[in-house]
Scaffold this motif. Structure first.
Motif, PDB file in Angstrom:
ATOM      1  N   MET A 156       4.272  -5.389   9.845  1.00  0.00           N
ATOM      2  CA  MET A 156       2.826  -5.629   9.911  1.00  0.00           C
ATOM      3  C   MET A 156       2.039  -4.569   9.154  1.00  0.00           C
ATOM      4  O   MET A 156       0.825  -4.653   9.033  1.00  0.00           O
ATOM      5  CB  MET A 156       2.360  -5.671  11.375  1.00  0.00           C
ATOM      6  CG  MET A 156       2.989  -6.794  12.151  1.00  0.00           C
ATOM      7  SD  MET A 156       2.642  -8.378  11.380  1.00  0.00           S
ATOM      8  CE  MET A 156       4.253  -9.110  11.308  1.00  0.00           C
ATOM      9  N   GLU A 157       2.743  -3.545   8.651  1.00  0.00           N
ATOM     10  CA  GLU A 157       2.076  -2.546   7.804  1.00  0.00           C
ATOM     11  C   GLU A 157       1.567  -3.160   6.516  1.00  0.00           C
ATOM     12  O   GLU A 157       0.693  -2.611   5.853  1.00  0.00           O
ATOM     13  CB  GLU A 157       3.069  -1.428   7.464  1.00  0.00           C
ATOM     14  CG  GLU A 157       3.408  -0.522   8.613  1.00  0.00           C
ATOM     15  CD  GLU A 157       2.226   0.337   9.028  1.00  0.00           C
ATOM     16  OE1 GLU A 157       1.291   0.471   8.236  1.00  0.00           O
ATOM     17  OE2 GLU A 157       2.254   0.840  10.162  1.00  0.00           O
TER      18      GLU A 157
ATOM     19  N   TRP B 256       0.864  -1.184   0.000  1.00  0.00           N
ATOM     20  CA  TRP B 256       0.000   0.000   0.000  1.00  0.00           C
ATOM     21  C   TRP B 256       0.896   1.229   0.000  1.00  0.00           C
ATOM     22  O   TRP B 256       1.046   1.922   1.005  1.00  0.00           O
ATOM     23  CB  TRP B 256      -0.924  -0.035   1.220  1.00  0.00           C
ATOM     24  CG  TRP B 256      -2.036  -1.022   1.044  1.00  0.00           C
ATOM     25  CD1 TRP B 256      -2.738  -1.253  -0.107  1.00  0.00           C
ATOM     26  CD2 TRP B 256      -2.578  -1.909   2.022  1.00  0.00           C
ATOM     27  NE1 TRP B 256      -3.684  -2.229   0.093  1.00  0.00           N
ATOM     28  CE2 TRP B 256      -3.610  -2.653   1.387  1.00  0.00           C
ATOM     29  CE3 TRP B 256      -2.293  -2.159   3.357  1.00  0.00           C
ATOM     30  CZ2 TRP B 256      -4.360  -3.619   2.054  1.00  0.00           C
ATOM     31  CZ3 TRP B 256      -3.036  -3.109   4.020  1.00  0.00           C
ATOM     32  CH2 TRP B 256      -4.059  -3.835   3.377  1.00  0.00           C
ATOM     33  N   ASN B 257       1.510   1.469  -1.150  1.00  0.00           N
ATOM     34  CA  ASN B 257       2.567   2.469  -1.172  1.00  0.00           C
ATOM     35  C   ASN B 257       2.053   3.897  -1.076  1.00  0.00           C
ATOM     36  O   ASN B 257       2.826   4.832  -1.085  1.00  0.00           O
ATOM     37  CB  ASN B 257       3.454   2.290  -2.413  1.00  0.00           C
ATOM     38  CG  ASN B 257       2.636   2.160  -3.664  1.00  0.00           C
ATOM     39  OD1 ASN B 257       1.496   2.609  -3.699  1.00  0.00           O
ATOM     40  ND2 ASN B 257       3.199   1.556  -4.687  1.00  0.00           N
ATOM     41  N   GLN B 258       0.731   4.053  -0.972  1.00  0.00           N
ATOM     42  CA  GLN B 258       0.252   5.409  -0.729  1.00  0.00           C
ATOM     43  C   GLN B 258       0.387   5.772   0.748  1.00  0.00           C
ATOM     44  O   GLN B 258       0.298   6.926   1.117  1.00  0.00           O
ATOM     45  CB  GLN B 258      -1.204   5.579  -1.211  1.00  0.00           C
ATOM     46  CG  GLN B 258      -2.249   4.820  -0.423  1.00  0.00           C
ATOM     47  CD  GLN B 258      -2.375   3.365  -0.886  1.00  0.00           C
ATOM     48  OE1 GLN B 258      -1.475   2.832  -1.531  1.00  0.00           O
ATOM     49  NE2 GLN B 258      -3.477   2.727  -0.553  1.00  0.00           N
ATOM     50  N   LYS B 259       0.614   4.731   1.591  1.00  0.00           N
ATOM     51  CA  LYS B 259       0.769   4.989   3.022  1.00  0.00           C
ATOM     52  C   LYS B 259       2.233   5.244   3.335  1.00  0.00           C
ATOM     53  O   LYS B 259       3.093   4.421   3.038  1.00  0.00           O
ATOM     54  CB  LYS B 259       0.300   3.763   3.819  1.00  0.00           C
ATOM     55  CG  LYS B 259      -1.170   3.812   4.086  1.00  0.00           C
ATOM     56  CD  LYS B 259      -1.714   2.802   5.073  1.00  0.00           C
ATOM     57  CE  LYS B 259      -0.845   1.779   5.692  1.00  0.00           C
ATOM     58  NZ  LYS B 259      -1.583   0.724   6.381  1.00  0.00           N
ATOM     59  N   HIS B 260       2.515   6.366   3.971  1.00  0.00           N
ATOM     60  CA  HIS B 260       3.896   6.686   4.300  1.00  0.00           C
ATOM     61  C   HIS B 260       4.494   5.623   5.225  1.00  0.00           C
ATOM     62  O   HIS B 260       5.626   5.192   5.048  1.00  0.00           O
ATOM     63  CB  HIS B 260       3.974   8.056   4.958  1.00  0.00           C
ATOM     64  CG  HIS B 260       5.343   8.407   5.405  1.00  0.00           C
ATOM     65  ND1 HIS B 260       6.344   8.747   4.507  1.00  0.00           N
ATOM     66  CD2 HIS B 260       5.918   8.438   6.627  1.00  0.00           C
ATOM     67  CE1 HIS B 260       7.453   8.976   5.169  1.00  0.00           C
ATOM     68  NE2 HIS B 260       7.232   8.804   6.456  1.00  0.00           N
ATOM     69  N   SER B 261       3.706   5.195   6.207  1.00  0.00           N
ATOM     70  CA  SER B 261       4.240   4.247   7.179  1.00  0.00           C
ATOM     71  C   SER B 261       4.609   2.915   6.518  1.00  0.00           C
ATOM     72  O   SER B 261       5.590   2.273   6.896  1.00  0.00           O
ATOM     73  CB  SER B 261       3.223   4.014   8.289  1.00  0.00           C
ATOM     74  OG  SER B 261       2.009   3.563   7.743  1.00  0.00           O
ATOM     75  N   ALA B 262       3.823   2.532   5.489  1.00  0.00           N
ATOM     76  CA  ALA B 262       4.127   1.272   4.794  1.00  0.00           C
ATOM     77  C   ALA B 262       5.462   1.373   4.071  1.00  0.00           C
ATOM     78  O   ALA B 262       6.280   0.447   4.103  1.00  0.00           O
ATOM     79  CB  ALA B 262       3.009   0.931   3.812  1.00  0.00           C
ATOM     80  N   ASN B 263       5.702   2.508   3.417  1.00  0.00           N
ATOM     81  CA  ASN B 263       6.980   2.682   2.724  1.00  0.00           C
ATOM     82  C   ASN B 263       8.136   2.667   3.701  1.00  0.00           C
ATOM     83  O   ASN B 263       9.168   2.038   3.466  1.00  0.00           O
ATOM     84  CB  ASN B 263       6.980   4.010   1.956  1.00  0.00           C
ATOM     85  CG  ASN B 263       6.088   3.936   0.740  1.00  0.00           C
ATOM     86  OD1 ASN B 263       5.888   2.861   0.185  1.00  0.00           O
ATOM     87  ND2 ASN B 263       5.524   5.051   0.349  1.00  0.00           N
ATOM     88  N   ALA B 264       7.945   3.380   4.816  1.00  0.00           N
ATOM     89  CA  ALA B 264       9.015   3.423   5.813  1.00  0.00           C
ATOM     90  C   ALA B 264       9.299   2.023   6.331  1.00  0.00           C
ATOM     91  O   ALA B 264      10.468   1.616   6.474  1.00  0.00           O
ATOM     92  CB  ALA B 264       8.616   4.348   6.955  1.00  0.00           C
TER      93      ALA B 264
END
Lengths: 642, 480
Positions: free
Chosen positions: A247-248, A154-162
């Protein structure tokens, strides 16, 4: 047959990834699911063939690299060890593939998601079927890539990318160790083929290798370097910080990659190298201690977390700790046994949690759940099964595998074995406690979610529940059925695992005192009772306890401050260093290098354009000047008159 | 010795007769006959080519040493004929669209071709001058052919005035050579100069003037100043002809002059060509960066390409000359394709010349855009396109002959020039699309574009065939 295990997922990946658009969502799902299901069926057939039937073999696919003395092949090594892994991977992967069809039904990029899952499955299979370290490394990096892609899906979520970047970077530290181990192996053995390494390991028991200018016991050094790789991938204490953040990713990913398969690659690696570790006792002590600490620390953190997936993630880490200290006391079979049972019940727990999250409209915080057991009864029942197996209650899968690990640790009769045993017992208490804390907080008590969410709660569709039943069957039966094959008196391993006579803790584990055998169950029951006390009969108690032991709770709730420590020690300084280099690059290299050259080019171009005035007489003048200039050159050069 | 063998000159004679005949037809039927005359000219050029292929390609000197025919000359003449056929086929529809469809156009092209064929065959300064002037005069008229356009007229005048100046220099140089050697025959000049123990300065003086005149024809810096203005002002079909054919003829003639009459002056002319080559590469690379008119850009591009080709001349080796001939062949075919595309840049029958007019071409007409991209990459010398091999052989020859500085500077110049070729690709593929061009592209133009693109792409598959014939041509100059 082994080709039918490894390649259908690859083909499915290529089809779904390259032609996802033209296949459509349904087509991509069909292709990928059938790919892994074919692989799963083939690997079960292969399991009976190889594990039950007799000896392993290696299928040569193609030469890969040949350079001087160094030559490596693409090959599929099929023996008891790899065939167990194949079964675990493909069966869990099939369940997750099918489950994802339902879970990701609202997502826009289904084909991409399914293709990544298949890519992961293929890479994992390449890892376990490797017959040399390089192919293993290929698979190792392949699963790392797939994990990175899926955590950041879900690369629109910053936390997922991080989280994806964190997972990649932390794993890189481990991979570095693995790569060094690979080089050291080549330096010592002159080969990275498993067969050669394992045959020659006994003769190399006394040799030394020079590393950073010091002489080290060669096999210990290799063992430790490989173990650093295993620590990264299997989230052992020190290199574990990426796993909770991972877990993101979507929940099926957590179930497949971050619980059942990829994180166990480290366990597999050490088990595969048992013929080498057996001659490196110091390395085994390190493995035991690190594993035992991980089991304990992860369990303590699990007590305090509120995110349902993070609780299970810490539980995964803790269980991996169990597997490692089993490896450390030479109980490789027990570790593999726990790996297998754990894959079933942990995938079940994760997918069950996914089902809960799905029902609660993507809510993951347990403080906002509660009182929903009668609304999603099937999920509730399945979560009970998973938790019972995890806590090691009798006759569920975890009971057999966890007990044999603890017994083997006790039976080692060494200080590290003893240490691991007591750490394991403590962790078992906490495991039971946080598992039932999770169950009680999620399903019982007063509903704490908003009305809107509560009105939407629904049981998951059959396409999601079906795979859960398959996994639940495994979680109930796998321990009982495979006990003899994995850790019995006549275990199936043969040459796949090597244990020296003196280190045979599994045989010794069958003869430990009665209290050792029964302690884990008692401890588990106490944990469950405590959880009942805290969260059902006296709901005020947790708050009061937290106030009492404030400093301890702060330590645990903040995960022993590992992230903060790393942030201060490595991340911040890396950023500073990066900024420094960036500025230097911008201000010095670019300014006088590329940008400077480009600027100069433009200036020359402008100058030349100015010559091009459009006046014929000027053009003629330039020609005349050129002719006169050339003649002057010759006059000057020859120094001769007319 | 009476020697009246006209066989080696058959193609020229045939074309001259056809040109005169067509002139009469044109006078009789007026501009309605333009199409017929044009296609008949193409046909005649093709026949001339076939006739030439049938000739005996061994060395022949005819008409009392006036003309010569050998493999090198034959190879050059083939290129000239191919180029003329291509340029004329591209023009037929274009001159109609541009409202200049007069029957003199194809005849002038034919005349220019005859001039070029004669000048590369020349074995005598007089024959050289006659051929050169025949082609130059035809080309002056062609440059100004769109006479109601001020730009075209200006181009014609500029070309004429400067061309006259360069012819004057050439003649002055020839007269000096005659003064010191007493002959205008290539063979006799070579003999006389070869037997001198000490090179009189007047001869070097004459050499400089002759080379200045030749450098003007191939538009090598610093004698290039006319090129951008004329390329921009002349009708695009004429620019295509300028870019393709006269350069091949002039560079072949230059090579023959340097190796035949001035063979013993190698040390001197190497210095001149070295300087001219280097300056051309630099001018071609840098000046083009600032251009926004694509015809002007092609002018600088051609100056740069001549610079590279001249490297092969400087090195004075067989490998060098065969590399030059190969380079010219590849350059000719690439340029044909590029101009086929430039001619198709039209909206509502109005030709467009700005680079920005290519904006977003990949969306409106992907075929044109991809062809252009392939050709631009080839021009920039990026493998695996043909242009890469052209440059490769040139630089290889330079390195073998130990001209390291020239080779390194050549590579650097081609790096700089890659910028403006790639910029065109960037504009076509990444800038916002504007209105599409007129959809109809004449058949002949499509064929030329197709051949060009296929050649550029397929050269890598079987380069030996063409490379071998270029080598065969170059070998002639070194066996004598």
């Amino acid at each position: 047959m082994e080709l039918l295990v490894v390649f259908p997922p690859l083909i499915a990946f290529l089809l779904a990834f390259l032609f996802g658009k033209s296949l459509g969502d349904k087509g991509a799902q069909l292709v990928t699911c059938s790919g892994v299901i074919i692989a799963a069926i083939s690997s079960i057939v292969l399991f009976f063939d190889v594990a039950m039937g007799g000896h392993g073999y290696t299928t040569l696919l193609a030469p890969w690299v040949t350079s001087g003395d160094f030559s490596v092949n693409w090959a599929l090594k099929v023996d008891q060890l790899s065939v167990v892994m194949m079964c675990v991977i493909t069966i869990v992967s099939s369940c997750v593939h099918v489950y994802s069809v339902g879970y990701m039904s609202h997502d826009d990029a289904k084909a991409r998601f399914m293709s990544y899952l298949s890519l992961f499955t293929f890479a994992m299979l390449m890892l376990v079927t490797a017959d040399n370290l390089l192919q293993l490394f290929f698979g190792w990096e392949g699963v790392g890539l797939a994990s990175y892609l899926l955590i950041g899906f879900w690369n629109q979520k910053h936390s997922a990318n991080a989280a994806a970047i964190k997972a990649f970077v932390v794993n890189r530290v481990g991979d570095f160790g693995l790569a060094l181990g690979l080089f050291a192996t080549f330096a010592l053995f002159g080969s990275i083929e498993f067969t050669t390494i394992f045959e020659e390991a006994p003769e190399m028991a006394d040799s030394v290798l020079s590393f950073f200018g010091h002489e080290f016991h060669a096999l210990t050094l290799i063992g430790l370097l490989l173990f650093i790789g295993a620590m990264g991938k299997s989230a052992q204490l020190g290199l574990h910080t990426w796993l909770p953040d991972a877990m993101e990713g979507p929940t099926p990913v957590s179930a497949l990659i971050h619980a059942a398969t990829m994180v166990t690659a480290g366990v597999f690696l050490v088990a595969r190298f048992s013929p080498l570790y057996e001659y490196a006792p110091t390395a085994l002590i390190v493995v035991t201690v690190v594993g035992a600490c991980t089991a304990f620390v992860a369990a303590t953190i699990g007590l305090t977390q509120f995110d349902i997936k993070r609780v299970i993630a810490y539980s995964t880490m803790s269980q991996l700790g169990y597997m490692f200290f089993a490896l450390g006391v030479s109980a490789y079979g027990a570790a593999m046994f726990h790996l297998m049972t754990h894959a079933f019940f942990k995938a079940l727990l994760f997918l069950g949690a996914g089902s809960v999250i799905h029902a609660m409209s993507d809510e993951q915080d347990m403080r906002k759940m509660g009182g929903i057991y009668n609304k999603i009864p099937i999920t509730y029942a399945l979560m009970w099964i998973g938790s019972l197996a995890l806590a090691g209650m009798p006759f569920f899968a975890g009971y057999y595998s966890k007990d044999i690990i603890l017994e083997a640790a006790f039976a080692d009769h060494s200080w590290w074995g003893e240490f691991a045993f007591w750490m394991g017992i403590a962790a078992a208490l906490m495991t039971a406690f946080y598992s039932w804390r999770l169950l009680f907080m999620t399903f019982h008590g007063k509903p704490r979610a908003s009305k809107k969410v509560m009105s939407h709660i629904h049981e998951s569709p059959p396409v999601m529940l079906g795979p859960l039943f398959v996994l639940a069957t495994g979680a109930v039966l796998a321990g009982f059925v495979f006990y003899e094959a994995f850790v019995g008196h006549h275990a199936m391993w043969h040459e796949a695992i090597k244990v020296l006579e003196a280190n045979d803790t599994i045989t010794a584990a069958h003869h430990v005192p009665f209290w050792v055998k029964k302690l884990p169950i008692g401890i588990g029951l106490i944990g469950i009772a405590l959880a009942y006390l805290f969260y059902i009969s006296k709901p005020k108690l947790p708050e009061a306890t937290v106030k009492r032991v404030k400093p301890l709770h702060t330590l645990l709730f903040n995960k022993w401050f590992f992230d903060e420590l790393y942030d201060a020690a490595f991340v911040k300084s890396s950023f500073k260093l990066g900024k420094l280099f960036w500025c230097t690059d911008k201000q010095v290299v670019d300014r006088f290098g590329p940008d400077g050259a480009a600027g100069t080019s433009n200036k020359i171009a402008a100058l030349l354009s100015r010559f091009q005035s459009g006046y014929v007489f000027q053009y003629a003048l330039v020609m005349m000047i050129a002719v006169i200039g050339l003649i002057s050159w010759f006059v000057f050069k020859t120094g001769q008159g007319f | 010795m009476i020697d009246f063998n006209l066989i080696p000159l058959l193609p020229e004679i045939f074309l001259a007769l056809v040109a005169m005949g067509l002139l009469i037809v044109g006078v009789g039927r007026g501009n309605e006959a333009t199409n017929t005359v044009a296609w008949f000219s193409v046909f005649a050029l093709a026949i001339a080519m076939i006739v030439m292929l049938g000739l005996n390609w061994d060395e022949h000197v005819v008409l009392s040493g006036m003309f010569k025919f050998d493999r090198f000359i034959g190879f050059t003449k083939l290129l000239i004929l191919v180029g003329s056929i291509g340029a004329l086929s591209l023009s037929v529809r274009f001159i109609k669209q541009m409202d200049m469809g007069r029957f003199e156009y194809p005849i002038l092209v034919l005349m220019a071709t005859i001039g070029m064929l004669l000048m590369v065959s020349a074995n005598n300064m007089l024959a050289l001058y006659m051929g050169l002037e025949l082609q130059s005069l035809s080309l002056y008229v062609l440059a100004a052919f769109r006479r109601n356009s001020i730009k075209s007229a200006e181009a014609g005048i500029k070309y004429f005035v400067l061309g006259a100046l360069s012819s004057g220099m050439l003649l002055f140089g020839i007269s000096l050579i005659y003064g010191f050697t007493g002959s205008i025959d290539f063979t006799l000049i070579a003999d006389t100069l070869g037997n001198l123990d000490f090179m009189p300065f007047g001869v070097i003086f004459g050499l400089v003037f002759v080379l200045a005149g030749m450098a003007f024809k191939i538009s090598a810096a610093p004698f290039h100043m006319w090129t951008p203005d004329v390329y921009q002002g002349a009708p695009t079909s004429v620019t295509a002809l300028f870019a393709m054919v006269p350069k091949v003829a002039a560079i072949a003639l230059l090579i023959r002059l340097l190796y035949e009459p001035f063979g013993s002056l190698e040390e001197q002319w190497q210095q001149i060509i070295y300087f001219v080559s280097l300056l051309s590469m630099v001018v071609g690379a840098f000046a083009a960066i600032a251009q926004d008119n694509i015809k002007r850009l092609m002018a600088y591009s051609s100056i740069g390409h001549m610079g590279y080709a001249l490297i092969g001349v400087v090195v004075a080796s067989e490998a060098g000359i065969s590399a030059v001939m190969l380079y010219m062949l590849i350059y000719l075919l690439m340029t044909a394709g590029v101009f086929a595309i430039l001619m198709s840049m039209q909206r509502n029958q109005v030709s467009l010349e700005k680079i920005s007019d290519l904006s977003g071409l990949s969306q409106n007409s992907p075929v044109l855009a991809y062809s252009m991209a392939v050709l631009m990459l080839s021009m920039a010398g990026i493998p695996p396109m043909a242009g890469f091999f052209g440059k490769l052989f040139i630089f290889q020859a330079a390195v073998e002959a130990k001209f390291y500085i020239l080779a390194v500077l050549g590579v650097l110049a081609s790096v700089v020039s890659a910028y403006y070729y790639l910029r065109i690709i960037k504009v076509m593929f990444f800038d916002a699309a504007v209105d599409p061009y007129d959809a109809h592209i004449p058949f002949a133009r499509r064929v030329v574009l197709l051949i060009s693109v296929i050649f550029v792409l397929a050269f890598i598959l079987k380069p030996t065939l063409i490379v071998a014939s270029a080598q065969g041509a170059a070998a002639v100059l070194f066996t004598g």
